[in-house]
Design a protein around this motif. Structure first.
Motif: not given
Length: 579
Positions: A231-232, A251-252, A277-279, A302-305
């Motif tokens: 992820g980020w 994304d934003g 957030l979604p995804g 930010a990673a996969d839920p």
């Protein structure tokens, strides 16, 4: 209805994987077919199993509880254990009820056949099954498995309709598949998935430690973290300014949410925060060690839920980044010396060599495990303990130890525990002059103060204290070393070791038996508390103790025998501490 507990953080098993196993022969009849995850299996024939469900399980039933609705029709003629593993149900005939006074008389006329589920009023059965399914869904069960035979030849159509109506996956368990086979398949899959997770965590920890030793360590750790969480990652100031990023840029909306989390942490809020957030799952960690007047930084990931290990990996990175980004001026020379000690250890120095850099001559080791009633992060506990010398672990996400029985109705409300040898949720080093007290939502095991050269022994003592605390459901347990006037001081260590090795020789090749005896004796022979401490079922404890008594050819109910065995085990403990 009680609120269901959150599903365990053990690796989920996709229902599709169980359906794909030809040896089980399972067939889905109703409910959603995508994204269904099973955490464990529970078998119950109760009309209301909800009080015993933890959420995330596949509930297995042979439908015996339907007899209450169908007037006992489904119990008639069920005289043996069915392949589904349901309890035996034997119908009593009129002769059985007649009593001894009718001995020798002519056999009574057979009773008229009771009504079957097919002839029972459909409205009553539909209403009952609808409520049963609704309660099961509300309790958080992931799926319902219905066994064919000995009670039912087919899955009731009303049950299929109710599961479709409430969105509960319904699986038919065929005649040739025992419930234990389904249970075994789930736990085998959980074990394999957990092994993959632990391998991933171990590799990530090594990569992060290596990155921390490179030039520009903060950027190197961010890159390694992004690679291992897929992820980020970013270091953000409260105003959203980026002080380093790695991984695919989101994304934003995700970046905006990340900025909001950094602002919350930087404003003196909690030490960690999350958003979904979604995804995408966002996690933010406040980096400790910041001095007055300096900009507070937060690590945002930010990673996969659906990737729980990513959170554990990020926790390790947060501790490293706190050390890396925290300036030496934050706590004076001590912070610089701690960083120097870390670098020297990473480069191969012995603990005794870096002891002068740590400042305090004696340190206390604390092992901590999160209880179910808390959502506090390990970073929050570290701050409450007043130390940045912490090592987050992964025990809170571990499944039961090998051989452990899944949650049963008698143990469903038992807290998650740490199996012996597993890393706790957090380990911390605290200067001996700082008092360690209990903290809400956590269970603590505390060692006695020890010099740096003996911290490995103190670590084992803290682990043992944590196991006792978990077994006794006590908030904090401290390890106590026998004083100079204890009975152990009357026997030379060499003689004690030789006696212990001879006495326990039949158990020498079985560490599980030694561990069971050690815990059982330390917990005063309590089956339940020993089971909790070891992460196994109480019946397994009983079987092991019986086997130990046979191997040692002794009576474990004799207090003199228990005292002698405990003396021997403690002698082996002291030898292990010195090696």
């Amino acid at each position: 209805m009680p609120h269901p507990l959150p599903p365990p953080s053990t690796p989920p098993v996709p229902l599709a994987d169980l359906l794909a196993r030809t040896d089980l022969g399972l067939r889905q009849l109703a409910g959603p077919r995508e994204g269904v995850a099973i955490h464990w299996v529970h078998t119950s024939e109760m009309a209301d199993p909800v009080p015993y469900l933890l959420g995330g399980e596949m509930l297995l039933t042979a439908g015996m509880h339907l007899a209450k609705v169908t007037g006992g029709a489904d119990e008639a003629g069920a005289t043996g254990p069915g392949p589904a593993g349901a309890a035996d149900v034997t119908a009593s005939g009129p002769a059985d009820a007649a009593g001894p006074d009718t001995a020798g008389s002519a056999p009574a006329a057979p009773a008229p056949a009771p009504p079957t589920a097919a002839t029972f009023p459909p409205a009553a059965l539909d209403s009952y099954l609808d409520g049963y399914v609704a309660r099961t869904v509300a309790a958080g069960a992931a799926a319902l498995g219905f066994g064919i035979a000995p009670v039912h030849d087919t899955v009731p159509a009303a049950l299929v309709a109710a599961c479709d109506r409430h969105g509960l996956p319904l699986v038919e368990v065929p005649v040739g598949t025992p419930f234990t086979a389904v249970e075994s398949a789930v736990w085998q899959a959980v074990t394999e998935a957990r092994h993959r997770e632990l391998t991933r965590l171990s590799e990530a920890q090594r990569a992060l430690a290596a990155a921390a030793a490179r030039p520009d360590p903060a950027s190197a750790v961010l890159r390694a973290l992004a690679r291992h969480v897929h992820g980020w990652t970013a270091l953000l100031a409260p105003d959203g300014a980026e002080h380093g990023t790695a991984g695919p840029r989101p994304d934003g909306p995700v970046r905006a949410a990340a900025g909001r989390l950094a602002r919350v942490l930087g404003a003196g809020g909690p030490s960690s925060a999350t958003d979904t957030l979604p995804g995408t799952s966002l996690s933010a960690y406040a980096l400790t060690g910041r001095g007055p007047g300096r900009q507070a930084l937060a690590l945002v990931v930010a990673a996969d839920p659906h990737d729980p290990p990513a959170h554990a990996i990020a926790g390790v990175a947060a501790v490293l980044l706190a050390l890396i980004t925290g300036p030496a001026t934050a706590h004076g020379p001590a912070a610089a010396e701690h960083s120097a000690a870390l670098v020297r250890l990473l480069l191969g120095a012995r603990p005794a060599d870096v002891a002068p850099l740590l400042g305090a001559p004696l340190w206390t080791v604390v092992h901590a495990e999160r209880r179910r009633d808390t959502t506090e992060s390990t970073a929050s506990l570290a701050a409450a303990l007043g130390t940045s010398l912490v090592a987050p672990g992964t025990a809170a996400e571990l499944p039961a130890a090998p051989g452990a029985h899944p949650a049963t109705e008698s143990t469903a409300r038992t807290e998650a525990v740490t199996a012996p040898g597993a890393a706790p949720a957090l380990r911390a080093l605290i200067p001996a002059d700082q008092e360690v007290t209990a903290h809400p939502g956590w269970t603590l095991g505390v060692s006695e103060p020890a010099p740096v050269a003996e911290l490995a022994t103190a670590d084992r003592h803290a682990a043992a204290a944590l196991r006792r605390a978990l077994a006794g459901r006590t908030a904090l347990v401290r390890h106590r070393t026998p004083g100079p006037h204890s009975i152990t001081s009357l026997v030379a260590p060499t003689d004690a070791r030789q006696h212990a090795q001879a006495l326990l020789a039949p158990l020498a090749d079985s560490p599980p038996l030694l561990a069971t005896l050690h815990n059982w004796l330390s917990l005063h022979g309590s089956w339940d508390r020993t089971a909790i401490a070891l992460g196994i079922h109480r019946n397994t404890v009983r079987q092991r103790i019986t086997r130990i008594a046979g191997l040692l050819d002794t009576d474990l109910d004799d207090p003199d025998v228990r005292m002698e065995l405990w003396f021997a085990l403690r002698s082996l403990d002291r030898d292990a501490s010195r090696t």
